[in-house]
Design a protein around this motif. Structure first.
Motif, short mmCIF file in Angstrom:
data_model
loop_
_atom_site.label_atom_id
_atom_site.label_comp_id
_atom_site.label_asym_id
_atom_site.label_seq_id
_atom_site.Cartn_x
_atom_site.Cartn_y
_atom_site.Cartn_z
N GLN A 1 6.64 -27.76 24.45
CA GLN A 1 5.40 -27.96 23.81
C GLN A 1 4.43 -28.93 24.47
O GLN A 1 3.19 -28.43 24.43
N PHE A 2 5.03 -29.81 24.90
CA PHE A 2 3.91 -30.91 25.61
C PHE A 2 3.28 -30.43 26.93
O PHE A 2 2.40 -30.90 27.27
N ILE A 3 4.19 -29.71 27.44
CA ILE A 3 3.80 -28.92 28.87
C ILE A 3 2.68 -28.04 28.65
O ILE A 3 1.80 -27.94 29.58
N ILE B 1 22.18 -31.78 23.81
CA ILE B 1 20.94 -32.75 24.01
C ILE B 1 19.91 -32.04 24.40
O ILE B 1 18.46 -31.81 23.99
N TYR B 2 20.04 -31.33 25.45
CA TYR B 2 19.00 -30.59 26.20
C TYR B 2 18.52 -29.51 25.44
O TYR B 2 17.29 -29.18 25.51
N ASN B 3 19.29 -28.81 24.84
CA ASN B 3 19.04 -27.85 23.90
C ASN B 3 18.09 -28.11 22.66
O ASN B 3 17.16 -27.52 22.33
N GLN B 4 18.34 -29.54 22.26
CA GLN B 4 17.55 -29.99 21.33
C GLN B 4 16.21 -30.53 21.63
O GLN B 4 15.19 -30.54 20.97
N VAL B 5 16.18 -31.09 22.85
CA VAL B 5 15.09 -31.76 23.38
C VAL B 5 14.01 -30.70 24.28
O VAL B 5 12.67 -30.72 24.06
N ASN B 6 14.66 -29.75 24.67
CA ASN B 6 13.98 -28.84 25.69
C ASN B 6 12.51 -28.33 24.72
O ASN B 6 11.43 -28.05 25.27
N PRO B 7 12.75 -27.82 23.54
CA PRO B 7 11.69 -27.15 22.80
C PRO B 7 10.30 -28.31 22.48
O PRO B 7 9.32 -27.93 22.58
#
Length: 60
Positions: free
Chosen positions: A56-58, A46-52
């Motif tokens: 981008q937002f940061i 899940i982390y690997n899917q959400v991290n990108p």
């Protein structure tokens, strides 16, 4: 007391909420390392899917 306030009857007990560790225990109380490992693997996926998306937002 407000009229809509619900008070449980005296002497009743709320069911105990299981803690986090109990979710990873076998019925005899020992830790289930296979379940711990599988859950850690799912969290990593899940982390690997959400991290990108978060990255981008940061950057903006």
């Amino acid at each position: 007391m407000p009229p809509n306030f619900h008070r449980p009857p005296q002497g009743s007990q709320t069911p105990a909420r299981p803690n986090l560790i109990s979710q990873f225990q076998t019925p005899d109380g020992k830790l289930d390392f296979n379940k711990i490992s599988a859950t850690a693997h799912q969290v990593k996926q899940i982390y690997n899917q959400v991290n990108p998306l978060i990255t981008q937002f940061i950057k903006k």
